[in-house]
Design a protein around this motif. Structure first.
Motif, mmCIF file in Angstrom:
data_model
loop_
_atom_site.group_PDB
_atom_site.id
_atom_site.type_symbol
_atom_site.label_atom_id
_atom_site.label_comp_id
_atom_site.label_asym_id
_atom_site.label_seq_id
_atom_site.Cartn_x
_atom_site.Cartn_y
_atom_site.Cartn_z
ATOM 1 N N LEU A 18 -11.924 11.814 -4.633
ATOM 2 C CA LEU A 18 -10.464 11.690 -4.514
ATOM 3 C C LEU A 18 -9.768 11.926 -5.849
ATOM 4 O O LEU A 18 -10.070 11.252 -6.834
ATOM 5 N N ALA A 39 -6.863 10.951 -7.477
ATOM 6 C CA ALA A 39 -5.764 9.978 -7.349
ATOM 7 C C ALA A 39 -4.553 10.431 -8.146
ATOM 8 O O ALA A 39 -3.405 10.168 -7.778
ATOM 9 N N ASN A 55 3.064 4.791 -0.795
ATOM 10 C CA ASN A 55 1.872 4.044 -1.202
ATOM 11 C C ASN A 55 0.670 4.974 -1.265
ATOM 12 O O ASN A 55 0.489 5.825 -0.409
ATOM 13 N N GLY A 56 -0.137 4.790 -2.314
ATOM 14 C CA GLY A 56 -1.331 5.604 -2.461
ATOM 15 C C GLY A 56 -1.071 6.937 -3.136
ATOM 16 O O GLY A 56 -1.976 7.763 -3.271
ATOM 17 N N ALA A 57 0.177 7.167 -3.582
ATOM 18 C CA ALA A 57 0.533 8.454 -4.193
ATOM 19 C C ALA A 57 -0.133 8.654 -5.549
ATOM 20 O O ALA A 57 -0.285 9.788 -6.009
ATOM 21 N N LYS A 107 0.817 6.419 -8.321
ATOM 22 C CA LYS A 107 1.776 5.945 -9.329
ATOM 23 C C LYS A 107 1.152 4.909 -10.268
ATOM 24 O O LYS A 107 1.274 5.011 -11.484
ATOM 25 N N SER A 108 0.472 3.910 -9.688
ATOM 26 C CA SER A 108 -0.158 2.884 -10.534
ATOM 27 C C SER A 108 -1.296 3.484 -11.348
ATOM 28 O O SER A 108 -1.489 3.135 -12.512
ATOM 29 N N THR A 109 -2.038 4.392 -10.735
ATOM 30 C CA THR A 109 -3.127 5.054 -11.467
ATOM 31 C C THR A 109 -2.566 5.818 -12.663
ATOM 32 O O THR A 109 -3.111 5.750 -13.765
HETATM 33 P P1 ADP Z 1 0.298 3.905 -5.750
HETATM 34 O O1 ADP Z 1 0.465 3.035 -6.932
HETATM 35 O O2 ADP Z 1 1.150 5.137 -5.775
HETATM 36 O O3 ADP Z 1 0.486 3.156 -4.459
HETATM 37 P P2 ADP Z 1 -2.488 4.044 -6.584
HETATM 38 O O4 ADP Z 1 -2.416 4.708 -7.918
HETATM 39 O O5 ADP Z 1 -2.665 2.578 -6.559
HETATM 40 O O6 ADP Z 1 -1.199 4.472 -5.721
HETATM 41 O O7 ADP Z 1 -3.652 4.704 -5.757
HETATM 42 C C1 ADP Z 1 -3.813 6.110 -5.606
HETATM 43 C C2 ADP Z 1 -5.081 6.401 -4.830
HETATM 44 O O8 ADP Z 1 -6.212 6.100 -5.650
HETATM 45 C C3 ADP Z 1 -5.241 5.567 -3.572
HETATM 46 O O9 ADP Z 1 -5.841 6.395 -2.591
HETATM 47 C C4 ADP Z 1 -6.150 4.455 -3.991
HETATM 48 O O10 ADP Z 1 -6.887 3.964 -2.906
HETATM 49 C C5 ADP Z 1 -7.042 5.144 -5.014
HETATM 50 N N1 ADP Z 1 -7.533 4.245 -6.055
HETATM 51 C C6 ADP Z 1 -6.767 3.531 -6.934
HETATM 52 N N2 ADP Z 1 -7.521 2.826 -7.777
HETATM 53 C C7 ADP Z 1 -8.812 3.093 -7.440
HETATM 54 C C8 ADP Z 1 -10.084 2.661 -7.951
HETATM 55 N N3 ADP Z 1 -10.173 1.844 -9.003
HETATM 56 N N4 ADP Z 1 -11.197 3.153 -7.350
HETATM 57 C C9 ADP Z 1 -11.125 4.007 -6.308
HETATM 58 N N5 ADP Z 1 -9.968 4.442 -5.785
HETATM 59 C C10 ADP Z 1 -8.828 4.001 -6.334
#
Ligand code: ADP
Ligand code: MG
Length: 254
Positions: free
Chosen positions: A18, A20, A40-42, A44-46
């Motif tokens: 994936l 991310a 959600n899941g875009a 952003k936090s990553t």
């Molecule tokens: P947002 O903050 O936009 O909601 P995230 O950045 O939290 O999105 O997540 C983006 C994608 O990466 C999601 O599909 C999430 O499940 C995946 N993801 C985030 N952190 C991890 C991790 N530590 N390991 C595996 N997958 C992750």
């Protein structure tokens, strides 16, 4: 005063198969708020975690001030002037507001060797904690136990703890999450007041706040940037409308 404080180029983060975050570039300027929105899941936090060094990059580079901080540890990036808040709260609930902010200020202070420099450092840390509390509007809560103040005030406390590290750049992950209208309004004016001296990356779902605050917007879907521009440009972008499936993206606030 409008200088680029942070410049991130072609950031990619893969978790197994994936992507991310997929080839995302972003510049943060002093005096500007750059909002990142998306479902959600875009990613952003990553993205935030890549900029702060909390997650290692798969590829790409991050310039902070005059330093290439690519691959640096989070503590070192923080000491270089990047402050961040987390989507999930990071407060010591049994401690007072003052103690929380004081600890945050101390965590970034370099070790002092002599008693004299320790005394000077002690004052500097206290001054930084005091001004962070004042800036974030928590003066009247200074001696309250963090666990007893309102949810909105706890989010202000997180901002104060971030400011106490003396950052130039602020990364804020959903600072309005779970807030009522009054609390949200207070946070919006707080962020507005921080803009002058900082470059701010704002991840936020509250579209009224985003369109009230943002100078620039990046829209992410499935790890990719689907649109980037001024709030006015983003509002008119057909692909953004499609990604949000007719969700209100704040059209009545302009
Ligand atoms: P947002 O903050 O936009 O909601 P995230 O950045 O939290 O999105 O997540 C983006 C994608 O990466 C999601 O599909 C999430 O499940 C995946 N993801 C985030 N952190 C991890 C991790 N530590 N390991 C595996 N997958 C992750
Ligand atoms: Mg998130």
């Amino acid at each position: 005063m409008n200088d680029v404080l942070l410049s991130a180029k072609n950031l990619t983060k893969r978790f197994g198969g994936l992507a991310a975050v997929n080839d995302v570039s972003v510049d943060l300027w002093r005096g500007r708020i750059h909002a990142v929105i998306g479902p959600n899941g875009a990613g952003k936090s990553t993205l935030t975690n890549l900029l702060s060094g909390d997650l290692p990059l798969t590829s790409g580079s991050v310039q902070l001030g005059d330093k290439d901080v690519t691959g640096w540890r989070p503590e070192k990036i923080s000491a270089q002037g990047l402050g961040r808040s987390y989507q999930k709260t990071n407060i010591f609930l049994p401690f007072t507001v003052w103690e929380n902010v004081r600890l945050a200020a101390q965590s970034r202070a370099p070790h002092a060797a002599s008693w004299l420099s320790r005394a000077i450092k002690y004052r500097a840390i206290n001054d930084r904690a005091e001004s962070a509390i004042a800036l974030s509007g928590l003066k009247n809560r200074k001696n309250s136990i963090a666990g007893t103040i309102s949810h909105g005030e706890q989010r202000q406390l997180e901002i104060a703890m971030t400011l106490a590290t003396g950052p130039q750049v602020l990364l804020l992950d959903e600072p309005l999450a779970g807030m009522g209208a009054v609390e949200a309004e207070r946070m919006v004016s707080l962020l507005q007041s921080l803009k002058k001296d900082h470059g701010i990356l704002l991840v936020e779902h509250d579209m009224d706040a985003v369109f009230a605050l943002a100078d620039q917007l990046t829209v992410m879907v499935n790890g990719q940037v689907i649109a980037s521009g001024t709030p006015a440009e983003i509002r008119l972008d057909a692909s953004v409308q499609a990604a949000y499936l007719g969700e209100d993206i704040g059209e009545e606030s302009v």
